[in-house]
Design a protein around this motif. Sequence first.
Motif, PDB file in Angstrom:
ATOM      1  N   ILE A 147     -39.952 -17.389   4.883  1.00 63.30           N
ATOM      2  CA  ILE A 147     -41.085 -17.152   5.714  1.00 63.30           C
ATOM      3  C   ILE A 147     -42.175 -16.148   5.000  1.00 63.30           C
ATOM      4  CG2 ILE A 147     -41.421 -16.562   8.025  1.00 63.30           C
ATOM      5  CD1 ILE A 147     -38.427 -16.774   8.673  1.00 63.30           C
ATOM      6  N   ARG A 148     -43.411 -16.338   5.229  1.00 61.06           N
ATOM      7  CA  ARG A 148     -44.366 -15.365   4.595  1.00 61.06           C
ATOM      8  C   ARG A 148     -45.247 -14.864   5.542  1.00 61.06           C
ATOM      9  NH1 ARG A 148     -45.700 -18.162  -1.268  1.00 61.06           N
ATOM     10  NH2 ARG A 148     -43.937 -17.277  -2.186  1.00 61.06           N
ATOM     11  N   ALA A 149     -45.467 -13.654   5.386  1.00 63.56           N
ATOM     12  CA  ALA A 149     -46.753 -13.173   6.387  1.00 63.56           C
ATOM     13  C   ALA A 149     -47.831 -12.586   5.595  1.00 63.56           C
ATOM     14  CB  ALA A 149     -46.194 -12.247   7.346  1.00 63.56           C
ATOM     15  N   ALA A 150     -49.013 -12.912   5.756  1.00 64.29           N
ATOM     16  CA  ALA A 150     -50.145 -12.389   4.790  1.00 64.29           C
ATOM     17  C   ALA A 150     -51.466 -12.047   5.643  1.00 64.29           C
ATOM     18  CB  ALA A 150     -50.497 -13.457   3.864  1.00 64.29           C
ATOM     19  N   PHE A 151     -51.927 -10.987   5.141  1.00 64.90           N
ATOM     20  CA  PHE A 151     -53.299 -10.724   5.743  1.00 64.90           C
ATOM     21  C   PHE A 151     -54.422 -10.837   4.425  1.00 64.90           C
ATOM     22  CE2 PHE A 151     -56.764  -7.647   6.939  1.00 64.90           C
ATOM     23  CZ  PHE A 151     -56.974  -8.107   8.220  1.00 64.90           C
ATOM     24  N   GLY A 152     -55.244 -11.555   4.712  1.00 66.39           N
ATOM     25  CA  GLY A 152     -56.498 -11.784   3.841  1.00 66.39           C
ATOM     26  C   GLY A 152     -57.517 -10.835   3.654  1.00 66.39           C
ATOM     27  N   CYS A 153     -57.558  -9.882   2.550  1.00 68.54           N
ATOM     28  CA  CYS A 153     -58.657  -8.894   2.277  1.00 68.54           C
ATOM     29  C   CYS A 153     -58.500  -7.855   3.102  1.00 68.54           C
ATOM     30  CB  CYS A 153     -60.081  -9.790   2.144  1.00 68.54           C
ATOM     31  SG  CYS A 153     -59.992 -11.209   0.867  1.00 68.54           S
ATOM     32  N   ALA A 154     -57.289  -7.028   2.962  1.00 68.88           N
ATOM     33  CA  ALA A 154     -57.392  -5.602   3.812  1.00 68.88           C
ATOM     34  C   ALA A 154     -58.132  -4.749   2.985  1.00 68.88           C
ATOM     35  CB  ALA A 154     -55.936  -5.377   3.973  1.00 68.88           C
ATOM     36  N   GLN A 155     -58.563  -3.807   3.537  1.00 67.43           N
ATOM     37  CA  GLN A 155     -59.350  -2.589   2.825  1.00 67.43           C
ATOM     38  C   GLN A 155     -58.280  -1.968   1.816  1.00 67.43           C
ATOM     39  OE1 GLN A 155     -62.500  -1.672   3.458  1.00 67.43           O
ATOM     40  NE2 GLN A 155     -62.276  -0.932   1.381  1.00 67.43           N
ATOM     41  N   ASP A 156     -58.747  -1.761   0.608  1.00 65.91           N
ATOM     42  CA  ASP A 156     -57.822  -1.156  -0.456  1.00 65.91           C
ATOM     43  C   ASP A 156     -57.233   0.181   0.118  1.00 65.91           C
ATOM     44  OD1 ASP A 156     -58.096  -3.544  -1.917  1.00 65.91           O
ATOM     45  OD2 ASP A 156     -59.512  -2.361  -3.518  1.00 65.91           O
ATOM     46  N   SER A 157     -56.012   0.557  -0.010  1.00 61.79           N
ATOM     47  CA  SER A 157     -55.361   1.921   0.145  1.00 61.79           C
ATOM     48  C   SER A 157     -53.945   1.970  -0.522  1.00 61.79           C
ATOM     49  CB  SER A 157     -55.247   1.712   1.795  1.00 61.79           C
ATOM     50  OG  SER A 157     -54.160   0.791   2.183  1.00 61.79           O
ATOM     51  N   ALA A 158     -53.622   3.006  -0.455  1.00 59.70           N
ATOM     52  CA  ALA A 158     -52.156   3.229  -1.129  1.00 59.70           C
ATOM     53  C   ALA A 158     -51.401   2.382  -0.038  1.00 59.70           C
ATOM     54  CB  ALA A 158     -51.913   4.872  -0.867  1.00 59.70           C
ATOM     55  N   MET A 159     -50.073   2.153  -0.547  1.00 59.02           N
ATOM     56  CA  MET A 159     -49.094   1.382   0.277  1.00 59.02           C
ATOM     57  C   MET A 159     -47.871   1.732   0.021  1.00 59.02           C
ATOM     58  SD  MET A 159     -49.421  -2.790   0.618  1.00 59.02           S
ATOM     59  CE  MET A 159     -49.604  -3.125  -0.819  1.00 59.02           C
ATOM     60  N   THR A 160     -46.826   1.709   1.168  1.00 55.86           N
ATOM     61  CA  THR A 160     -45.282   1.958   0.892  1.00 55.86           C
ATOM     62  C   THR A 160     -44.866   0.607   1.312  1.00 55.86           C
ATOM     63  OG1 THR A 160     -45.268   2.757   3.435  1.00 55.86           O
ATOM     64  CG2 THR A 160     -45.718   4.507   1.678  1.00 55.86           C
ATOM     65  N   TYR A 161     -43.476   0.693   0.604  1.00 55.47           N
ATOM     66  CA  TYR A 161     -42.676  -0.636   0.971  1.00 55.47           C
ATOM     67  C   TYR A 161     -41.272  -0.264   1.656  1.00 55.47           C
ATOM     68  CZ  TYR A 161     -46.120  -2.277  -2.354  1.00 55.47           C
ATOM     69  OH  TYR A 161     -47.136  -2.747  -3.100  1.00 55.47           O
ATOM     70  N   PRO A 162     -40.765  -1.175   2.454  1.00 58.28           N
ATOM     71  CA  PRO A 162     -39.527  -0.758   3.136  1.00 58.28           C
ATOM     72  C   PRO A 162     -38.494  -0.827   1.939  1.00 58.28           C
ATOM     73  CG  PRO A 162     -40.538  -2.549   4.146  1.00 58.28           C
ATOM     74  CD  PRO A 162     -41.309  -2.280   3.019  1.00 58.28           C
ATOM     75  N   LYS A 163     -37.455   0.057   2.190  1.00 59.68           N
ATOM     76  CA  LYS A 163     -36.360   0.249   1.219  1.00 59.68           C
ATOM     77  C   LYS A 163     -35.779  -1.398   0.797  1.00 59.68           C
ATOM     78  CE  LYS A 163     -32.062   2.510   0.942  1.00 59.68           C
ATOM     79  NZ  LYS A 163     -30.799   3.142   1.385  1.00 59.68           N
ATOM     80  N   GLY A 164     -35.437  -1.586  -0.316  1.00 65.51           N
ATOM     81  CA  GLY A 164     -34.916  -2.881  -0.827  1.00 65.51           C
ATOM     82  C   GLY A 164     -35.729  -3.835  -0.976  1.00 65.51           C
ATOM     83  N   THR A 165     -37.320  -3.543  -1.181  1.00 62.92           N
ATOM     84  CA  THR A 165     -38.092  -4.496  -1.428  1.00 62.92           C
ATOM     85  C   THR A 165     -37.975  -4.990  -2.813  1.00 62.92           C
ATOM     86  OG1 THR A 165     -39.715  -3.858   0.321  1.00 62.92           O
ATOM     87  CG2 THR A 165     -40.537  -4.827  -1.496  1.00 62.92           C
ATOM     88  N   PRO A 166     -37.722  -6.240  -3.234  1.00 64.27           N
ATOM     89  CA  PRO A 166     -37.622  -6.311  -4.647  1.00 64.27           C
ATOM     90  C   PRO A 166     -39.053  -5.980  -5.286  1.00 64.27           C
ATOM     91  CG  PRO A 166     -37.129  -8.362  -3.183  1.00 64.27           C
ATOM     92  CD  PRO A 166     -37.873  -7.274  -2.271  1.00 64.27           C
ATOM     93  N   GLY A 167     -38.684  -5.617  -6.953  1.00 60.32           N
ATOM     94  CA  GLY A 167     -39.722  -5.255  -7.349  1.00 60.32           C
ATOM     95  C   GLY A 167     -40.211  -3.738  -7.255  1.00 60.32           C
ATOM     96  N   GLN A 168     -39.831  -3.125  -6.176  1.00 65.36           N
ATOM     97  CA  GLN A 168     -40.269  -1.952  -5.956  1.00 65.36           C
ATOM     98  C   GLN A 168     -39.257  -0.589  -6.034  1.00 65.36           C
ATOM     99  OE1 GLN A 168     -43.174  -1.220  -5.147  1.00 65.36           O
ATOM    100  NE2 GLN A 168     -43.933  -3.500  -5.212  1.00 65.36           N
ATOM    101  N   PRO A 169     -39.366   0.524  -6.345  1.00 67.28           N
ATOM    102  CA  PRO A 169     -38.068   1.581  -6.775  1.00 67.28           C
ATOM    103  C   PRO A 169     -37.183   1.151  -5.540  1.00 67.28           C
ATOM    104  CG  PRO A 169     -40.406   2.491  -7.001  1.00 67.28           C
ATOM    105  CD  PRO A 169     -40.819   1.203  -6.309  1.00 67.28           C
ATOM    106  N   GLY A 170     -36.028   1.234  -6.198  1.00 69.98           N
ATOM    107  CA  GLY A 170     -34.741   1.238  -5.222  1.00 69.98           C
ATOM    108  C   GLY A 170     -34.501  -0.176  -4.944  1.00 69.98           C
TER     109      GLY A 170
END
Length: 193
Positions: A147-170
């Motif tokens: 299942i995917r959820a996407a938002f097209g063309c959000a304003q560029d900003s810093a971003m955080t990811y939930p713990k356990g996100t593949p390809g991200q620290p941890g």
Amino acid sequence: MKGPVRLLGCVLLAMALTACQGGKEQEEPKMDMQQAGQRAEELLDDTVEAIQPPVKWVRGVAMESPCSTNLNEPTGTTTVVRSRNILTVVSERRRDELLKRVQRHWEKRGAKDFDVHSDEKMPRIRATTSDGLTVTLYVGYVGNVYIRAAFGCAQDSAMTYPKGTPGQPGGPEEPERIPREHSSYWSATSASH
């Protein structure tokens, strides 16, 4: 193999989300990347919680794709994608039911513009939420459900990811994709279950 798989993912993302393209004046984005990522995570959590009996799942890869004009000029906006991979085996017999349940749930949440692809082996449903996200449930070629959820063309900003996100620290380098968990309901192959 990683390169071709990642390239294929980017091509599919570009095909699915063409909202960023266009030479005419664009609307101001309704969200920045952080807000879009958080909203996508909320939608995905809400969707997997609505699947009953419950299924096992893991976070999929989080993707970002810069938006550009027809002249390939940057717009200061980025498409944000989050996903969930279902690890519960969903039998061919149960796929249609799963898609219908998720569709009804999204309809109750106000989603619209449904696009239903009723392929016997690889069905898919896609819809748009009231706040502009595209939600999609796919069945892959080995019966994997994601299942995917996407938002097209959000304003560029810093971003955080939930713990356990593949390809991200941890988080893991790559997400699990192949279903391996048996469910007496979702994995049933005969009418007696």
